[in-house]
Write a protein that holds these residues in place. Structure first.
Motif, PDB file in Angstrom:
ATOM      1  N   ASP B  80     -17.022 -15.377   9.806  1.00 39.05           N
ATOM      2  CA  ASP B  80     -16.352 -15.808  11.047  1.00 39.05           C
ATOM      3  C   ASP B  80     -15.666 -14.630  11.728  1.00 39.05           C
ATOM      4  O   ASP B  80     -15.739 -14.474  12.943  1.00 39.05           O
ATOM      5  CB  ASP B  80     -15.299 -16.881  10.737  1.00 39.05           C
ATOM      6  N   LEU B  81     -15.008 -13.805  10.929  1.00 40.11           N
ATOM      7  CA  LEU B  81     -14.273 -12.671  11.505  1.00 40.11           C
ATOM      8  C   LEU B  81     -15.222 -11.627  12.087  1.00 40.11           C
ATOM      9  O   LEU B  81     -14.959 -11.055  13.146  1.00 40.11           O
ATOM     10  CB  LEU B  81     -13.368 -12.018  10.437  1.00 40.11           C
ATOM     11  N   ARG B  82     -16.347 -11.353  11.415  1.00 40.32           N
ATOM     12  CA  ARG B  82     -17.335 -10.394  11.946  1.00 40.32           C
ATOM     13  C   ARG B  82     -17.849 -10.897  13.298  1.00 40.32           C
ATOM     14  O   ARG B  82     -18.000 -10.117  14.236  1.00 40.32           O
ATOM     15  CB  ARG B  82     -18.525 -10.221  10.991  1.00 40.32           C
ATOM     16  N   ARG B  83     -18.094 -12.202  13.352  1.00 37.07           N
ATOM     17  CA  ARG B  83     -18.597 -12.773  14.621  1.00 37.07           C
ATOM     18  C   ARG B  83     -17.553 -12.641  15.725  1.00 37.07           C
ATOM     19  O   ARG B  83     -17.884 -12.528  16.892  1.00 37.07           O
ATOM     20  CB  ARG B  83     -18.944 -14.255  14.417  1.00 37.07           C
ATOM     21  N   ALA B  84     -16.264 -12.654  15.315  1.00 33.29           N
ATOM     22  CA  ALA B  84     -15.189 -12.516  16.309  1.00 33.29           C
ATOM     23  C   ALA B  84     -14.830 -11.047  16.543  1.00 33.29           C
ATOM     24  O   ALA B  84     -13.730 -10.733  16.997  1.00 33.29           O
ATOM     25  CB  ALA B  84     -13.953 -13.284  15.828  1.00 33.29           C
ATOM     26  N   SER B  85     -15.763 -10.123  16.182  1.00 29.68           N
ATOM     27  CA  SER B  85     -15.643  -8.674  16.402  1.00 29.68           C
ATOM     28  C   SER B  85     -14.577  -7.994  15.549  1.00 29.68           C
ATOM     29  O   SER B  85     -14.079  -6.930  15.905  1.00 29.68           O
ATOM     30  CB  SER B  85     -15.371  -8.362  17.878  1.00 29.68           C
ATOM     31  N   TRP B  86     -14.196  -8.613  14.453  1.00 27.60           N
ATOM     32  CA  TRP B  86     -13.261  -7.948  13.546  1.00 27.60           C
ATOM     33  C   TRP B  86     -14.053  -6.976  12.657  1.00 27.60           C
ATOM     34  O   TRP B  86     -15.014  -7.398  11.996  1.00 27.60           O
ATOM     35  CB  TRP B  86     -12.532  -8.968  12.657  1.00 27.60           C
ATOM     36  N   PRO B  87     -13.710  -5.656  12.631  1.00 32.42           N
ATOM     37  CA  PRO B  87     -14.452  -4.692  11.801  1.00 32.42           C
ATOM     38  C   PRO B  87     -14.046  -4.795  10.325  1.00 32.42           C
ATOM     39  O   PRO B  87     -13.452  -3.875   9.751  1.00 32.42           O
ATOM     40  CB  PRO B  87     -14.044  -3.340  12.391  1.00 32.42           C
ATOM     41  N   VAL B  88     -14.354  -5.938   9.722  1.00 31.88           N
ATOM     42  CA  VAL B  88     -13.880  -6.167   8.346  1.00 31.88           C
ATOM     43  C   VAL B  88     -15.008  -5.944   7.329  1.00 31.88           C
ATOM     44  O   VAL B  88     -16.185  -6.068   7.658  1.00 31.88           O
ATOM     45  CB  VAL B  88     -13.305  -7.590   8.174  1.00 31.88           C
ATOM     46  N   SER B  89     -14.608  -5.621   6.106  1.00 33.07           N
ATOM     47  CA  SER B  89     -15.577  -5.423   5.023  1.00 33.07           C
ATOM     48  C   SER B  89     -15.033  -6.114   3.771  1.00 33.07           C
ATOM     49  O   SER B  89     -13.850  -5.963   3.433  1.00 33.07           O
ATOM     50  CB  SER B  89     -15.748  -3.925   4.771  1.00 33.07           C
ATOM     51  N   ALA B 208     -10.783 -11.569  18.822  1.00 34.41           N
ATOM     52  CA  ALA B 208      -9.981 -12.801  18.854  1.00 34.41           C
ATOM     53  C   ALA B 208      -8.807 -12.655  17.899  1.00 34.41           C
ATOM     54  O   ALA B 208      -8.862 -11.851  16.976  1.00 34.41           O
ATOM     55  CB  ALA B 208     -10.847 -13.973  18.432  1.00 34.41           C
ATOM     56  N   SER B 209      -7.746 -13.432  18.129  1.00 33.66           N
ATOM     57  CA  SER B 209      -6.595 -13.319  17.238  1.00 33.66           C
ATOM     58  C   SER B 209      -6.958 -13.872  15.858  1.00 33.66           C
ATOM     59  O   SER B 209      -7.854 -14.711  15.729  1.00 33.66           O
ATOM     60  CB  SER B 209      -5.405 -14.087  17.813  1.00 33.66           C
ATOM     61  N   LEU B 210      -6.245 -13.372  14.873  1.00 39.34           N
ATOM     62  CA  LEU B 210      -6.541 -13.759  13.484  1.00 39.34           C
ATOM     63  C   LEU B 210      -6.378 -15.264  13.296  1.00 39.34           C
ATOM     64  O   LEU B 210      -7.214 -15.941  12.675  1.00 39.34           O
ATOM     65  CB  LEU B 210      -5.603 -12.987  12.538  1.00 39.34           C
ATOM     66  N   GLU B 211      -5.304 -15.797  13.851  1.00 39.11           N
ATOM     67  CA  GLU B 211      -5.017 -17.226  13.681  1.00 39.11           C
ATOM     68  C   GLU B 211      -6.131 -18.081  14.283  1.00 39.11           C
ATOM     69  O   GLU B 211      -6.525 -19.113  13.712  1.00 39.11           O
ATOM     70  CB  GLU B 211      -3.684 -17.605  14.347  1.00 39.11           C
ATOM     71  N   SER B 212      -6.645 -17.612  15.444  1.00 36.72           N
ATOM     72  CA  SER B 212      -7.664 -18.437  16.107  1.00 36.72           C
ATOM     73  C   SER B 212      -8.964 -18.486  15.296  1.00 36.72           C
ATOM     74  O   SER B 212      -9.743 -19.407  15.405  1.00 36.72           O
ATOM     75  CB  SER B 212      -7.946 -17.909  17.518  1.00 36.72           C
ATOM     76  N   VAL B 213      -9.190 -17.489  14.432  1.00 39.47           N
ATOM     77  CA  VAL B 213     -10.422 -17.464  13.628  1.00 39.47           C
ATOM     78  C   VAL B 213     -10.202 -18.110  12.257  1.00 39.47           C
ATOM     79  O   VAL B 213     -10.991 -18.916  11.791  1.00 39.47           O
ATOM     80  CB  VAL B 213     -10.933 -16.010  13.435  1.00 39.47           C
ATOM     81  N   ASN B 216      -4.228 -20.321   9.242  1.00 39.32           N
ATOM     82  CA  ASN B 216      -3.203 -19.601   8.467  1.00 39.32           C
ATOM     83  C   ASN B 216      -3.699 -19.267   7.059  1.00 39.32           C
ATOM     84  O   ASN B 216      -2.920 -19.113   6.133  1.00 39.32           O
ATOM     85  CB  ASN B 216      -1.903 -20.416   8.412  1.00 39.32           C
ATOM     86  N   GLN B 217      -5.028 -19.181   6.933  1.00 37.29           N
ATOM     87  CA  GLN B 217      -5.570 -18.920   5.591  1.00 37.29           C
ATOM     88  C   GLN B 217      -5.407 -17.464   5.157  1.00 37.29           C
ATOM     89  O   GLN B 217      -5.316 -17.174   3.967  1.00 37.29           O
ATOM     90  CB  GLN B 217      -7.068 -19.266   5.566  1.00 37.29           C
ATOM     91  N   LEU B 218      -5.409 -16.539   6.147  1.00 38.86           N
ATOM     92  CA  LEU B 218      -5.317 -15.118   5.796  1.00 38.86           C
ATOM     93  C   LEU B 218      -4.091 -14.483   6.448  1.00 38.86           C
ATOM     94  O   LEU B 218      -3.625 -14.956   7.484  1.00 38.86           O
ATOM     95  CB  LEU B 218      -6.565 -14.354   6.273  1.00 38.86           C
ATOM     96  N   ARG B 219      -3.604 -13.433   5.802  1.00 37.62           N
ATOM     97  CA  ARG B 219      -2.504 -12.686   6.421  1.00 37.62           C
ATOM     98  C   ARG B 219      -2.841 -11.189   6.385  1.00 37.62           C
ATOM     99  O   ARG B 219      -3.580 -10.726   5.494  1.00 37.62           O
ATOM    100  CB  ARG B 219      -1.164 -12.973   5.743  1.00 37.62           C
ATOM    101  N   LEU B 220      -2.273 -10.477   7.385  1.00 40.04           N
ATOM    102  CA  LEU B 220      -2.550  -9.045   7.511  1.00 40.04           C
ATOM    103  C   LEU B 220      -1.574  -8.258   6.634  1.00 40.04           C
ATOM    104  O   LEU B 220      -0.375  -8.513   6.650  1.00 40.04           O
ATOM    105  CB  LEU B 220      -2.384  -8.640   8.983  1.00 40.04           C
ATOM    106  N   VAL B 221      -2.122  -7.324   5.846  1.00 39.30           N
ATOM    107  CA  VAL B 221      -1.265  -6.434   5.043  1.00 39.30           C
ATOM    108  C   VAL B 221      -1.452  -5.022   5.591  1.00 39.30           C
ATOM    109  O   VAL B 221      -2.559  -4.489   5.573  1.00 39.30           O
ATOM    110  CB  VAL B 221      -1.654  -6.499   3.540  1.00 39.30           C
ATOM    111  N   GLN B 222      -0.361  -4.462   6.103  1.00 36.82           N
ATOM    112  CA  GLN B 222      -0.440  -3.110   6.674  1.00 36.82           C
ATOM    113  C   GLN B 222      -0.565  -2.089   5.543  1.00 36.82           C
ATOM    114  O   GLN B 222      -0.085  -2.320   4.437  1.00 36.82           O
ATOM    115  CB  GLN B 222       0.816  -2.802   7.504  1.00 36.82           C
ATOM    116  N   PRO B 223      -1.209  -0.933   5.832  1.00 34.80           N
ATOM    117  CA  PRO B 223      -1.335   0.076   4.769  1.00 34.80           C
ATOM    118  C   PRO B 223       0.035   0.617   4.386  1.00 34.80           C
ATOM    119  O   PRO B 223       0.898   0.777   5.238  1.00 34.80           O
ATOM    120  CB  PRO B 223      -2.191   1.169   5.403  1.00 34.80           C
ATOM    121  N   ASP B 224       0.183   0.874   3.102  1.00 38.08           N
ATOM    122  CA  ASP B 224       1.451   1.412   2.608  1.00 38.08           C
ATOM    123  C   ASP B 224       1.380   2.926   2.567  1.00 38.08           C
ATOM    124  O   ASP B 224       0.353   3.492   2.239  1.00 38.08           O
ATOM    125  CB  ASP B 224       1.709   0.928   1.178  1.00 38.08           C
ATOM    126  N   ALA B 225       2.507   3.542   2.908  1.00 35.12           N
ATOM    127  CA  ALA B 225       2.579   4.998   2.726  1.00 35.12           C
ATOM    128  C   ALA B 225       2.560   5.281   1.230  1.00 35.12           C
ATOM    129  O   ALA B 225       2.038   6.269   0.755  1.00 35.12           O
ATOM    130  CB  ALA B 225       3.852   5.530   3.338  1.00 35.12           C
TER     131      ALA B 225
END
Lengths: 217, 820
Positions: B80-89, B208-213, B216-225
């Protein structure tokens, strides 16, 4: 060659200002040797230090050849000592970690005026040939002062300044060292100003100047 | 330029005539550089390993999407996210057992893998084709290959018998990681159509926004220093760095002493140079040039020594990090070019720092003042009052930091301020004690003894400060380690109550073993256990499940609990939390927790707090049945067995014979305890080695100060010799003087050391590790250290004393001959 005019110098001692030199005038011609005598505290060494650029005068002027020493920067005064002056002290002030040969060559090397033939002549005239590899602590007082004279003259200065050079030596050695200095000065044609307490030694130089209470008497 | 070289040659000639002094200077610089660089090499090696672990196909260095619940999620979300243009792997992650060893198994999808998630390019280079097409490849680091005893191309089987694809060496990979294609990983880990996380590439563009795809199943984790591992091991490395810094400064004490003496002895030479026409600027430039040249030579030697120190300590450090944090550090030391440059820079900076006061004096050198060798010692008396005031200010700063600070840095600041303040106050205190001694006697020789000790004080004070610091740190760390050791032993008895610990190769085998154990009359109880990691409030924590049994109720090392704690745990809504979790997250009894699980949040109340020494992660103890209910996929292969101690060997033999479990999966309590104790001991082996180094360097500092002072002692000693005191007696008096000041310093170091220990236990440990230990004082250990300090001082004093004993009368006579 050396002209000193209206030279004054004071030091602050405890709460009061002590005037050591109060308007000294002095001239020394090239090749002339002058003895400077005076009581303790009369300002002999101070005058010598001011001429050598080791200290700064309060007022007045010192001219060596075409150079006015008063008003020079520290670096310029250092260059003056390096190239045009030779200094001999009562305490010899040799560099303890250098051999006699290196001590002799030191000033001429740093002034870029090292002359191997003149160096050899100095060694021979001063009788230091057998002592070249020794260190200052292995020499007698007379031998150390001969090395100090050699070092001062190695760069062929315009003026040799000596501050009680025989003060630490016995009478015979003092005579011998001073004779060597006089001969070498005559050989180079430089001026010679020697501070001494000894009237007897002062009499052996061309001229005798007496300093009293900060003025040439 | 030529002139500068001549001046340099003259300056260097001093060292040629004083080789011992030069050796001292070099030793100080080499010791400082070696110890500092050695520690940095260890830290760098560890950090490189953490980076490798973190960079393994999008560790915490890459932004990612994870399930809100904390567990795995459906693969459809990736589509779903790939279809919504999210560059996820997608990435699948879990643990697997190969030959009884646990490895981290990663499944990746190289085609969509973001370019910045490192090592993906490595696959490109090694050939994505071979990786993707059957039979595929299992990428593995050399260290992992070696630890498994396998070779490239092997196809080892997992614990359930499923074979891995052929192993392919991938040097960039972190140790303990095996990487396969995501399809293979899903099969191996029995996670069909499941994903652990989605890595996000840096490609920009409308999406598209994460929520719309995904709702609330997934959440974004920012990279840690910082990686989890870096965060966890920070305090360990901070401790190492603190030791390195201390050793560095103790080394600089030696340099300062050698440079100071060299400068004083060269004062007449410097004046002569100036009189011969060397300008102040040139002289100072050449002095700096000389120092930098010496620092470069010492730096190179120091770096080589530092390399060997690091190489010799690395096995212990690696074992500590593995034992404490599970961090895999290769045993081979590899150093970056920056390390060499930094080492040389630190040597030069250290030399300049130690020589600052001498260089400043050279800048201000009055041309006409008569040379006054050792005038610096007299000048230092004027500094005593200033030093005393400085010490007071530093102590006040320490008090303020203690009162207001609430961090590890504040803890280290208190420690540093305490040590600095004490070092500054030492000469003042010694001066007062020696003056008191002087006033207490009227016998002339004893009066001279005290007065002359006071005169020597300024020359010795730096070395004595070094001794004070080294000894105080030794006492402090020694007391902490010993306190820890005693507490740890008692704590182990509580935590390791079962007589046998067993980890079955699979759940099938675990259930077979349980059934078989029921037939054994020698088994009193089988206590199943399970554990899993979860992210709680942004930090990794461990969930530990244990059975409801008297073994735990009676022996679990609780620090605080509610009256019905164990009953609440049994019902599944009460949790025991470790002391470090309580401190870190400011949790107290009665607080409510919502722990994310694959089946939704698990509401728990804190019912007890327990000690969990040595564990960097926070831990929550819960009932094992409740844990399995919330984590249905959790591995249930662990168990503890209560057995009559006499029956343990026979039972272990029987289990081994019947189920083929080896020492890695089956151990008795004694073995586990001795292994834990061994890990503990190795952890502190590094500390002990650095302690010994620091004390050794302080000894050398004392030796060099005494040697350099001995040259200036003749004018003080010759008159006594002249009035009839023999050289032997003079040597005895000199020795006694050195030992007296060393003893006073050592006695002052003891209370300071105990204060350091208190700081370490009550502040630094609590902030760094999250646990507080009971504070014990060990008088025997203190006496031992006192003896070591006196012995070091005795050894340091012996050489100058021997010199004095062998001195020819002519040397002493010269003192008078030189007088005018």
């Amino acid at each position: 060659m050396l002209t000193v005019r209206h030279l004054t110098k004071s030091y602050r001692s405890a709460q009061e200002l002590v005037a050591v030199l109060r308007g000294v005038d002095l001239d020394i011609a090239a090749g002339e040797s002058v003895a400077l005598t005076g009581e303790s505290g009369s300002g002999k060494s101070t005058l010598l230090h001011l001429i050598a650029g080791l200290d700064e005068a309060d007022s007045g002027a010192i001219q060596l050849g075409e150079i006015t020493i008063t008003g020079l920067t520290d670096s310029a005064r250092a260059a003056l000592r390096r190239h045009r002056l030779g200094l001999v002290f009562q305490q010899f002030n040799l560099i303890p970690s250098l051999s006699v040969a290196d001590n002799l060559a030191f000033q001429s090397r740093i002034s870029g005026k090292h002359d191997a033939a003149w160096q050899s002549e100095l060694i021979e005239r001063l009788g230091l040939g057998a002592l070249l590899k020794r260190y200052p602590e292995q020499l007698s007082g007379g031998q150390q002062q001969r090395v100090a004279i050699g070092r001062a003259l190695a760069s062929k200065p315009l003026l040799l300044l000596a501050d009680e050079p025989t003060g630490n030596l016995d009478e015979d050695t003092a005579d011998e060292v001073l004779k060597l200095a006089r001969d070498l000065v005559a050989r180079t044609g430089c001026g010679f100003l020697m501070v001494t307490h000894s009237v007897r030694l002062a009499a052996t130089l061309d001229r005798h100047v007496h300093l009293h209470a900060g003025l040439i008497a | 330029m030529k002139r500068a070289l001549w001046i340099l040659a003259v300056l260097l000639s001093h060292w040629r005539r004083h080789p011992m002094q030069f050796a001292t200077l070099l030793i100080g610089l080499i010791a400082a550089t070696a110890l500092w660089s050695g520690i940095q090499a260890l830290n760098q090696q560890a950090r490189t390993s953490y980076d490798r672990a973190a960079a393994a196909f999008g560790g915490t260095r890459t932004p990612m999407l994870v399930a809100t619940s904390g567990g795995a999620f459906a693969q459809q979300l990736f589509v779903d996210l790939r279809r919504a243009s999210w560059p996820v792997s997608p990435v699948v992650e879990g643990r697997a057992q190969i030959g009884g060893r646990s490895v981290r198994l990663l499944g990746i999808e190289p085609v969509t893998m973001p370019i910045e998630a490192s090592a993906a390019t490595e696959i490109g280079r090694t050939g994505a084709q071979a990786f993707l097409t059957p039979p595929g490849q299992a990428l593995i680091a050399l260290e992992t290959l070696a630890s498994l005893g396998l070779t490239e191309g092997a196809t080892p089987a997992l614990s359930d018998g499923t074979p891995l694809p052929p192993l392919k060496l991938q040097p960039q990979l972190a140790p303990g990681v095996v990487v396969v294609d995501i399809g293979i990983a899903q099969k191996l880990m029995k996670m069909p159509n499941q994903i652990s996380r989605l890595l996000i590439g840096s490609t920009k563009g409308p999406r598209a926004s994460l929520e719309s795809v995904t709702g609330n199943q997934l959440r974004l984790v920012q990279p840690d220093a910082e990686t989890d591992l870096e965060r966890l091991t920070d305090s360990f490395h901070l401790n190492l760095t603190a030791f390195g810094l201390l050793s560095f400064f103790v080394g600089l004490f030696i340099v300062n002493s050698a440079v100071g003496l060299g400068f004083e002895q060269r004062l007449p030479m410097l004046r002569t140079l100036r009189a011969c026409g060397v300008s102040a600027r040139q002289l100072n430039s050449v002095l700096v040039l000389e120092l930098v040249s010496i620092a470069l030579i010492a730096g190179v030697i120091g770096l080589v020594c530092g390399y060997f120190i690091a190489a010799s300590l690395l096995p212990d450090v690696a074992a500590s990090l593995r034992g404490l944090y599970g961090a895999q550090i290769p045993g081979q030391l590899t150093l970056k070019p920056e390390w060499w440059f930094a080492g040389l820079a630190i040597s030069i900076i250290g030399a300049l720092l130690a020589a600052t006061s001498s260089l400043l004096k050279a800048v201000r050198l009055p041309l006409l003042a008569t040379a006054q060798p050792y005038a610096w010692q007299q000048a230092q008396h004027r500094w005593l009052r200033l030093q005393g005031t400085g010490a007071l200010l530093v102590f006040i700063a320490a008090g303020l930091a203690l009162w207001l600070g609430d961090s590890l840095i504040a803890g280290f600041f208190v420690l540093a301020a305490l040590l600095l303040g004490a070092a500054l106050a030492l000469p003042v205190i010694l001066g007062i004690v020696l003056a008191g001694g002087e006033r207490s006697t009227r016998r002339p020789l004893i009066t001279w003894f005290w007065a002359d000790s006071r005169l020597q004080l300024s020359g010795l004070s730096l070395a004595l400060m070094a001794l004070l610091l080294a000894l105080a740190v030794n006492v402090g760390v020694g007391t902490m380690v010993e306190s820890f050791s005693r507490t740890f032993t008692g704590w182990l008895d509580g935590r390791l109550a079962s007589e046998i610990y067993l980890n079955a190769a699979s759940e099938k085998q675990a259930s077979e073993i349980k059934t078989w154990l029921k037939t054994r009359p020698d088994v009193q109880a089988v206590l199943p256990g399970s554990r899993t990691d979860v992210q709680f409030n942004g930090a990794p924590i461990e969930l530990l499940g244990f059975a409801d049994h008297a073994t735990y109720r009676d022996q679990w090392p609780l620090l605080d609990s509610t009256s019905n704690a164990w009953d609440r745990v049994r019902t599944g809504d009460g949790a025991l939390i470790s002391e470090q979790l309580s401190l870190r997250m400011k949790l107290k009894l009665g607080d409510h927790l919502d722990v994310p699980t694959p089946t939704g949040n698990w509401p728990l109340d804190v019912v007890a707090i327990y000690a969990d020494y040595g564990n960097p992660k926070g831990q929550i103890g819960v009932n094992v049945d409740a844990l399995v209910k919330h984590f249905p996929d959790i591995s249930q292969t662990r168990m503890g067995l209560r057995v009559t101690p006499g029956d343990v060997p026979a039972l272990i033999t029987a289990i081994r014979t019947r189920f083929g479990l080896d020492g890695r999966n089956l151990a008795d309590q004694t073995t586990v305890k001795s292994e834990s104790q061994a890990i503990f001991n190795r952890t502190f082996a590094v500390t002990a080695a650095l302690n010994a180094f620091t004390l050794g360097v302080a000894g050398v500092a004392l030796l060099t100060s005494l040697l350099t002072l001995s040259n200036s002692r003749l004018p003080q000693l010759a008159p006594l010799w002249a009035i009839g005191i023999t050289r032997r007696r003079l040597a005895g008096i000199e020795l006694l003087k050195t030992l007296s000041v060393a003893l006073i310093t050592s006695l002052l170091a003891l209370p300071l050391g105990l204060l350091v220990a208190w700081c370490l236990i009550a502040i630094v440990n609590v902030k760094a590790f999250g646990w507080r230990l009971p504070f014990h004082v060990f008088p025997l250990q203190l006496i031992q250290l006192l003896c070591v300090a006196i012995l070091a001082s005795l050894l340091a004093a012996l050489l100058p004393i021997m010199k004095l004993l062998r001195m020819q009368p002519t040397t002493l006579v010269k003192v008078f001959a030189n007088e005018r």
